[in-house]
Design an enzyme around this catalytic site. Sequence first.
Site, PDB file in Angstrom:
ATOM      1  N   HIS A  61       0.864  -1.315  -0.108  1.00 28.86           N
ATOM      2  CA  HIS A  61      -0.004  -0.009   0.234  1.00 28.86           C
ATOM      3  C   HIS A  61       0.866   1.332  -0.070  1.00 28.86           C
ATOM      4  O   HIS A  61       0.521   2.457  -0.078  1.00 28.86           O
ATOM      5  CB  HIS A  61      -1.084   0.015   1.185  1.00 28.86           C
ATOM      6  CG  HIS A  61      -1.940   0.674   0.892  1.00 28.86           C
ATOM      7  ND1 HIS A  61      -2.429   1.743   1.956  1.00 28.86           N
ATOM      8  CD2 HIS A  61      -3.179   0.835   0.159  1.00 28.86           C
ATOM      9  CE1 HIS A  61      -3.548   2.511   1.560  1.00 28.86           C
ATOM     10  NE2 HIS A  61      -3.939   1.973   0.462  1.00 28.86           N
ATOM     11  N   LYS A  81       2.902   4.265  -1.076  1.00 29.87           N
ATOM     12  CA  LYS A  81       3.212   5.217  -2.287  1.00 29.87           C
ATOM     13  C   LYS A  81       4.201   6.013  -2.234  1.00 29.87           C
ATOM     14  O   LYS A  81       4.095   7.165  -1.703  1.00 29.87           O
ATOM     15  CB  LYS A  81       1.634   6.003  -2.207  1.00 29.87           C
ATOM     16  CG  LYS A  81       0.338   5.021  -2.576  1.00 29.87           C
ATOM     17  CD  LYS A  81      -0.893   5.780  -2.122  1.00 29.87           C
ATOM     18  CE  LYS A  81      -2.033   4.715  -2.269  1.00 29.87           C
ATOM     19  NZ  LYS A  81      -2.052   3.493  -1.606  1.00 29.87           N
ATOM     20  N   HIS A 123      -8.885  11.028   0.073  1.00 29.35           N
ATOM     21  CA  HIS A 123      -8.015   9.829  -0.026  1.00 29.35           C
ATOM     22  C   HIS A 123      -6.949  10.063   0.904  1.00 29.35           C
ATOM     23  O   HIS A 123      -6.122   8.941   0.991  1.00 29.35           O
ATOM     24  CB  HIS A 123      -7.735   9.520  -1.474  1.00 29.35           C
ATOM     25  CG  HIS A 123      -7.237   8.333  -1.842  1.00 29.35           C
ATOM     26  ND1 HIS A 123      -5.966   7.792  -2.006  1.00 29.35           N
ATOM     27  CD2 HIS A 123      -7.901   7.238  -1.988  1.00 29.35           C
ATOM     28  CE1 HIS A 123      -5.766   6.609  -2.192  1.00 29.35           C
ATOM     29  NE2 HIS A 123      -7.019   6.069  -2.126  1.00 29.35           N
ATOM     30  N   LYS A 157      -4.465  10.524   4.181  1.00 31.64           N
ATOM     31  CA  LYS A 157      -4.710   9.900   5.539  1.00 31.64           C
ATOM     32  C   LYS A 157      -3.965  10.695   6.458  1.00 31.64           C
ATOM     33  O   LYS A 157      -2.557  10.832   6.234  1.00 31.64           O
ATOM     34  CB  LYS A 157      -4.214   8.497   5.589  1.00 31.64           C
ATOM     35  CG  LYS A 157      -4.901   7.391   4.617  1.00 31.64           C
ATOM     36  CD  LYS A 157      -4.349   7.269   3.484  1.00 31.64           C
ATOM     37  CE  LYS A 157      -5.137   6.324   2.517  1.00 31.64           C
ATOM     38  NZ  LYS A 157      -6.104   6.568   1.537  1.00 31.64           N
TER      39      LYS A 157
END
Length: 606
Positions: A265, A267, A493, A495
Amino acid sequence: MSQDSRHGKWAISSSEDDDEAIPLSGATTSQPRRPAASSQGPSQAATVEVKPEPAHTPVSSLAVGLEAGRPAATNQLNPSKYETGPSLAGKRKKEASDGSGWALSDSDDDDGDVKGKSLGKKAPPSPKAKKPKVETERPPSPYGRLYIDDPEDFFESSFPCLSDTYRFYLNKVTGLDRKYNSGALHIRDILSPLFGTLKESVQFNYCFDIAWMVKQYPSEFRDRPVLIVHGDKREAKARLLQQAKPFPHIHFCQAKLDIAFGTHHTKMIMLWYEEGFRVIITTSNLIRADWYQKTQGMWMSPVFPRLPAGSDERAGESPTFFKRDLLEYLASYRAPEIEEWIRRIGEHDLSEARVYLVGSTPGRYVGSDMERWGHLRLRKLLNDHADPVPGEERWPVIGQFSSIGSLGLDKTKWLTGEFQRTMTTLGKSSLRPDTPMHLVYPSVEDVRTSLEGYPAGGSLPYSIQTAQKQLWLHSFFHRWKATATGRSHAMPHIKTYMRASPDFTQLAWFLVTSANLSKAAWGALEKNGTQVMVRSYELGVLYVPSAFNMKTFPVHKSPFPVSDSAGFPVPFDLPPTCYSPKDQPWIWNIPYSQAPDTNGNVWVPS
């Protein structure tokens, strides 16, 4: 089975269990169906292939679908119907047709919760069923003006005006007033020759649209080598490799995922220039939808210069040990494809980095290794580098995310137990106060009135199967409101996690990360606290005031247009707005047909 709560009443089949991954073909029909999981055969209208990796569910390029793109076609007077397939367990990757597709991403669950992908359909207003028609047009703007893909002033033609104090930036959002994109970045800006003369790059991510990604590189760099670091397996991996066949300069590295329901996950973009080396840690997938009308965040490093020849490999370290920790994170992949990048980083001076790296890598850790990854890594950093504040028991924790995993039958199982203990750590104080915790997650109304409308909910994959097991969680929820950044209508989107003063004017620390609210992402203690288990790869950066010669960060109330304010640009409004009794958290696999969204659509799971 029905569940009542302050924030919603839902009905689901008693046979549904989020401990099993339930595949779905992605069929669309002309009549709405109850949102119970099913195992239907493929439809003539659309077929979705899946693989059993339920933690995240991207569809990088369906001609119609969901993570954030656009409805196939909309009618402002007659609501269109979006019939969705709510219980897809895996992920699908496929080439996009000029970026018009939708994709799902960032569904986080650590025990195999059912996750879905939704296929949209334009339904005629008459009761007579017709065959679904796939369109590729963008919906009309809900704010009375047409959108165009690339407005002339959307991408920088000169060096953008950026605030270098924190190097924390939001993404550009199509459809916002121009001032709210001042100082924000698009991926084309990041890859622009204005930032450096690119030699090679590496893209760590979860969801990819390879053709779209290649187009984001400027023409003069479009054939420079790119390494893709991904977590796909089997069919999904084959599809990813197929996407790259027209691009011989693209190479791949598959991250090892040895624990069930874990995902890659992280990025991150690493850019090797003739002038040096740069790191960008972001929250965006490499698909068009994630850079279109969503709120995303990123930390972008300065250009790190090359060290003098013959320098010790430990030279060029920052006060936050960023170089050491980045190299340790990369080494955790145990991948020969990354070895060359590890060597290159060692040859550069990263001393200007002022943030701490907070990563997760899959595994079960004991002893001192427990503090290397996940929320225990964050706890260790806050213990060692954050300073206690007067009256800290009144300083709330704020968490903001786009996906939610199974957190247990009550709040003490994980959230207000080990996770809150981490979030309330400030220095070496033995005080572990039971402070307020505000969780920012969009309500149904937030999604309905967003720029994308209901399809934005495809990037907020909180399922009914998870929600009905943790109704206690919803009392923590607060609305997504971001008027100061102009992004109230651009669904998050991003966090972020932080500790704020009681009046919300100061921050004790701030974290931007890929990690959603889940045990898979943050890790969970096992064996009476003697072991921690982490399922996924995640990466973020922690801002601590001491690294900026401050006691606390003042909150920047109006971060746009960009200025040199010492205030931290929090991406949403403080104080957070608690849900009202009428508000419901967005649940992506139940219908919303009472009120059309800003594009005239309703949402009907199939």
